[in-house]
Design a protein around this motif. Structure first.
Motif, PDB file in Angstrom:
ATOM      1  N   THR A 176     -11.706  -0.211   6.447  1.00 55.47           N
ATOM      2  CA  THR A 176     -12.019  -0.226   5.304  1.00 55.47           C
ATOM      3  C   THR A 176     -11.462   1.160   4.550  1.00 55.47           C
ATOM      4  N   PRO A 211     -14.926   3.453  -0.750  1.00 58.45           N
ATOM      5  CA  PRO A 211     -14.632   2.587   0.229  1.00 58.45           C
ATOM      6  C   PRO A 211     -15.372   3.249   1.511  1.00 58.45           C
ATOM      7  N   THR A 265      -5.050   4.792   0.357  1.00 60.32           N
ATOM      8  CA  THR A 265      -3.925   4.122  -0.219  1.00 60.32           C
ATOM      9  C   THR A 265      -4.293   3.613  -1.475  1.00 60.32           C
ATOM     10  N   GLU A 266      -3.347   3.239  -2.379  1.00 61.33           N
ATOM     11  CA  GLU A 266      -3.416   2.352  -3.607  1.00 61.33           C
ATOM     12  C   GLU A 266      -2.429   1.497  -3.707  1.00 61.33           C
ATOM     13  N   GLN A 314     -14.559   9.295  -1.930  1.00 60.06           N
ATOM     14  CA  GLN A 314     -15.280   8.812  -0.782  1.00 60.06           C
ATOM     15  C   GLN A 314     -16.513   9.533  -0.383  1.00 60.06           C
ATOM     16  N   LYS A 339      -8.659   2.591   4.744  1.00 57.50           N
ATOM     17  CA  LYS A 339      -7.186   2.456   4.134  1.00 57.50           C
ATOM     18  C   LYS A 339      -7.526   2.202   2.437  1.00 57.50           C
ATOM     19  N   ASP A 340      -8.566   1.790   2.231  1.00 58.53           N
ATOM     20  CA  ASP A 340      -8.813   1.399   0.722  1.00 58.53           C
ATOM     21  C   ASP A 340      -8.778   2.878   0.005  1.00 58.53           C
ATOM     22  N   CYS A 375      -2.227   7.472   6.980  1.00 56.66           N
ATOM     23  CA  CYS A 375      -1.869   6.668   5.703  1.00 56.66           C
ATOM     24  C   CYS A 375      -0.911   7.115   4.971  1.00 56.66           C
ATOM     25  N   ARG A 391       0.793  -1.026  -0.019  1.00 54.97           N
ATOM     26  CA  ARG A 391      -0.043  -0.031  -0.069  1.00 54.97           C
ATOM     27  C   ARG A 391       0.917   1.205  -0.005  1.00 54.97           C
TER      28      ARG A 391
END
Ligand code: NAD
Length: 486
Positions: free
Chosen positions: A470, A464, A476-477, A251, A472-473, A171, A142
């Protein structure tokens, strides 16, 4: 003696700065329009650009700070937040209107949730999988996405900025926060505490102003890599369209019109207690507020009686008054919208069982007060059943079967949260499977927890789920790497 009003500023690249427009606006207390909370900048595209550029510059360093060190900054901030909970709660109460006890609870909830979020820094796990080839290691790690725009609403002005800015930092992203125009002071204090915690300059930036100007400029900025937005479905749709042009990640946490079904449930009084609690806190201005009660005919008269009895105990007043259970609504616009809903409900043939009017007279004339309201005789296609009312209003729809209860629950554009009160667990499971909702509560109000994913389906959200693992989805990538090591 002249009363001086404090003026507040933006926070860009580690400095408190006026807007380049030099223009300001006033925020007043919804419980008392004569009380000015402060003056705030009406920021410009230029301010947004400075903030994004500074966040972008800071990102190049911040992303390399070890995750546990990033968490250490956040733990320091959480301590400061905890020490300031009474002060922040009082500001929140005066700026937004919710009762002081609810306001302080919002801050303490923030403290406990952010402890979980800080711990996530060292749980930013990736994946390793066996390679098809000898001597090759396959992994997906990540990495932070970059500068994140955090655009927040006025109804939870402490919790929502925290829920965006803190996971972004944890993150490895940097952030530009644009708080709701109605509630900027809580965000000023949060930013001051982040500064005091020693966050490197540029990692967090605050730009205050109007949604159309500041929000639009942020979402369309080419260096912004993610937009975490909480607010109305309409504005969310505009943001989604703008973000699509630059393939910016989103998001979006949007509106709700949340049902509570009561079916084959013995203890109707306890269902009423939970429903009333789930409806009227924060004067009903919660995305997860219970707005629609869907009840089997056989329970309806008794349930209505319990609900009305309990709502009568809810005292309306200023949030700073310890007796108050329902504070003012956020502004005059919100109150007139509620009055319009009342007229429409009556025109469409519904019956206002309780409330339905502004609360006026004496000190009430200074604020935007509305009676806690219960409307019965509602049918699923009426406007009050279809739309998110966002005020202290509960509507009651009677149905004749379990199938119809599910059908009516789903008969809305939203899908945020749904509750069912039932002793019939077979129906409880069916409800869980068939209701189109991001979050479901069986025999338990609408209270979510700070380490569980939070989000909605249909027009209640995209991207997300926030809160919990969840998040962190979004922030981050993945980088997928193959290493030939033999
Ligand atoms: P809103 O959509 O009017 O505003 C939200 C934020 O967006 C504010 O900061 C506003 O200034 C900004 N904004 C406005 N226009 C913009 C634009 N064109 N571009 C970018 N930003 C813009 O919402 P609100 O009235 O502040 O909040 C109430 C709404 O929020 C309700 O619909 C409620 O359900 C929703 N909400 C959802 C959740 C959730 O988690 N799903 C949580 C809380 C509130």
């Amino acid at each position: 003696m002249a009363i001086t009003t404090t003026s507040y500023k933006n926070f860009i690249n580690g400095e408190w700065a006026e807007s380049t427009s030099k223009e300001v606006y006033e925020v007043t207390n919804p419980a008392n329009e004569d009380e000015i909370v402060g003056k705030f900048p009406l920021s410009t595209e230029e301010d947004v650009n400075h903030a994004v550029q500074s966040a972008h510059k800071a990102f190049t360093e911040w992303r390399k700070v070890p995750a546990s060190e990033r968490a250490a900054y956040i733990y320091r901030f959480i301590e400061l937040l905890d020490q300031n909970k009474e002060r922040l709660g009082e500001v929140l109460c005066k700026e937004q209107g919710k009762p002081l006890k609810e306001a302080v609870t919002e801050v303490t909830r923030g403290v406990s949730e952010m402890r979980f979020v800080a711990g996530e820094a060292v749980r930013l796990d990736g994946t390793t999988l066996p390679s098809d080839r000898r001597g090759v290691l396959n992994m997906a790690v990540r990495v932070p996405i970059g500068v994140v725009a955090a655009i927040t609403p006025w109804n939870f002005p402490v919790l929502t900025p925290l829920r965006k800015v803190i996971p972004a930092l944890v993150c490895g992203c940097t952030a530009v926060l644009k708080p709701a125009t109605e509630t900027p002071l809580t965000s000023v204090i949060i930013t001051e505490l982040l500064e005091e915690a020693g966050l490197p300059k540029g990692t967090v930036n605050l730009v205050i102003g109007k949604g159309r100007k500041v929000g639009d400029a942020l979402v369309g900025h080419e260096l912004v890599k993610g937009v975490s937005f909480t607010g109305s479905t309409q504005v969310g749709r505009n943001i989604y369209e703008t973000a699509a042009k630059t393939f910016t990640k989103v998001q979006l946490e949007l509106g709700g019109n949340n049902p509570a079904v009561v079916a084959d449930f013995n203890d109707l009084e306890s269902a009423a207690t939970q429903i009333v609690g789930g409806c009227y806190s924060n004067a009903g201005q919660r995305c997860t507020a219970i707005g629609r009660v869907i009840v089997l005919d056989k329970h309806a008269d008794e349930l209505e009686k319990h609900i009305v009895e309990k709502v009568k105990e809810y005292k309306v007043g200023p949030g700073m008054d310890a007796e108050t259970k329902v504070g003012p609504v956020v502004n005059e616009g919100a109150r007139s919208t509620l009055l319009e809903y009342m007229e429409t409900a009556k025109d469409e043939g519904a019956h206002i069982l309780l409330g339905g009017r502004s609360v006026t007279g004496g000190e009430y004339d200074k604020g935007h007060y509305f009676e806690p309201t219960v409307i019965s005789g509602v049918t699923p296609d009426m406007k009050v059943a279809q739309e998110e009312i966002f005020g202290p209003v509960l509507i009651i729809i009677r149905v004749s079967s379990l199938d119809e209860a599910i059908e009516v629950s789903n008969n809305t554009e939203y899908g945020l949260t749904a509750s069912v009160f039932t002793d019939n667990m077979e129906f409880g499971y069916r409800f869980m499977e068939d209701v189109d909702s991001g979050m479901i509560h069986i025999n338990n109000g609408t209270i979510s927890e700070g380490h569980m994913p939070f989000g909605g389906v249909k027009n209640s959200g995209v991207g997300p789920y926030s809160i919990g693992g969840t998040n962190k989805d979004f922030y981050t990538e993945l980088k997928v790497t193959y290493i030939q090591h033999q």
